[in-house]
Design a protein around this motif. Structure first.
Motif, short mmCIF file in Angstrom:
data_model
loop_
_atom_site.label_atom_id
_atom_site.label_comp_id
_atom_site.label_asym_id
_atom_site.label_seq_id
_atom_site.Cartn_x
_atom_site.Cartn_y
_atom_site.Cartn_z
N GLN A 177 31.04 74.71 10.63
CA GLN A 177 30.78 75.42 9.37
C GLN A 177 31.45 74.75 8.18
O GLN A 177 30.87 74.67 7.10
CB GLN A 177 31.26 76.87 9.49
CG GLN A 177 30.45 77.66 10.50
CD GLN A 177 31.00 79.06 10.68
OE1 GLN A 177 32.12 79.36 10.30
NE2 GLN A 177 30.18 79.92 11.28
N THR A 178 32.66 74.25 8.38
CA THR A 178 33.38 73.65 7.26
C THR A 178 33.39 72.12 7.30
O THR A 178 33.66 71.49 6.30
CB THR A 178 34.84 74.13 7.23
OG1 THR A 178 35.50 73.68 8.42
CG2 THR A 178 34.94 75.64 7.12
N GLY A 179 33.12 71.55 8.47
CA GLY A 179 33.14 70.10 8.61
C GLY A 179 34.53 69.54 8.86
O GLY A 179 34.69 68.34 9.03
N GLN A 180 35.55 70.39 8.87
CA GLN A 180 36.90 69.92 9.10
C GLN A 180 37.09 69.55 10.57
O GLN A 180 36.50 70.16 11.44
CB GLN A 180 37.93 71.00 8.74
CG GLN A 180 38.20 71.12 7.27
CD GLN A 180 39.34 72.11 7.03
OE1 GLN A 180 39.32 73.20 7.56
NE2 GLN A 180 40.30 71.69 6.22
N THR A 181 37.94 68.57 10.79
CA THR A 181 38.30 68.19 12.15
C THR A 181 39.75 68.53 12.38
O THR A 181 40.58 68.52 11.44
CB THR A 181 38.06 66.70 12.41
OG1 THR A 181 38.84 65.94 11.50
CG2 THR A 181 36.60 66.33 12.27
N TYR A 182 40.07 68.83 13.61
CA TYR A 182 41.46 69.11 13.99
C TYR A 182 41.67 68.67 15.42
O TYR A 182 40.72 68.51 16.18
CB TYR A 182 41.80 70.59 13.80
CG TYR A 182 40.96 71.52 14.63
CD1 TYR A 182 41.43 71.98 15.87
CD2 TYR A 182 39.71 71.96 14.21
CE1 TYR A 182 40.66 72.83 16.64
CE2 TYR A 182 38.95 72.81 14.98
CZ TYR A 182 39.44 73.25 16.19
OH TYR A 182 38.67 74.09 16.96
N GLN A 183 42.93 68.45 15.77
CA GLN A 183 43.27 68.04 17.12
C GLN A 183 44.03 69.15 17.82
O GLN A 183 44.86 69.82 17.19
CB GLN A 183 44.11 66.77 17.11
CG GLN A 183 43.32 65.56 16.64
CD GLN A 183 44.13 64.29 16.79
OE1 GLN A 183 45.33 64.31 16.94
NE2 GLN A 183 43.43 63.17 16.75
N ALA A 184 43.74 69.30 19.10
CA ALA A 184 44.39 70.32 19.92
C ALA A 184 44.49 69.81 21.34
O ALA A 184 43.71 68.93 21.75
CB ALA A 184 43.63 71.62 19.86
N PRO A 185 45.43 70.33 22.11
CA PRO A 185 45.51 69.92 23.52
C PRO A 185 44.22 70.27 24.26
O PRO A 185 43.62 71.32 24.01
CB PRO A 185 46.69 70.73 24.08
CG PRO A 185 47.47 71.15 22.89
CD PRO A 185 46.50 71.26 21.76
N CYS A 186 43.82 69.40 25.16
CA CYS A 186 42.61 69.64 25.95
C CYS A 186 42.90 70.46 27.17
O CYS A 186 43.90 70.37 27.76
CB CYS A 186 41.98 68.33 26.38
SG CYS A 186 41.45 67.32 25.00
#
Length: 88
Positions: A79-88
């Motif tokens: 929806q916003t196009g933002q990317t983020y990183q998180a543990p898989c």
């Protein structure tokens, strides 16, 4: 006796060092099992060698599987196009 104790220490250190080399928990468990089985085979004598090998493999599997993985994945909010990183 000293040789066996020394090998046990080296094997234990190897399990901790090598079992956590991957971000894949299955690979870590497999590596731990192989190292543990090799250590158990060296420590066991006579008819107890098979049991020691199996116990070493079981312990190595548990140690390897419990190694923390530090893999992070990149996710994208559609929806916003933002990317983020998180543990898989």
């Amino acid at each position: 006796m000293k040789r066996t104790a020394g090998f046990a220490v080296v094997a234990a250190m190897s399990i901790f060092a090598l079992a956590g080399c991957s971000d894949n928990q299955g690979i870590n468990a497999g590596t731990g099992a192989l190292i543990g089985a090799a250590a158990g085979n060296q420590i066991g004598k006579g008819s107890g060698r098979t049991a020691a090998t199996l116990v070493g493999a079981a312990v190595g599997t548990q140690v390897g599987a419990m190694q923390p993985t530090n893999k992070t994945c990149t996710f994208r909010n559609t929806q916003t196009g933002q990317t983020y990183q998180a543990p898989c």
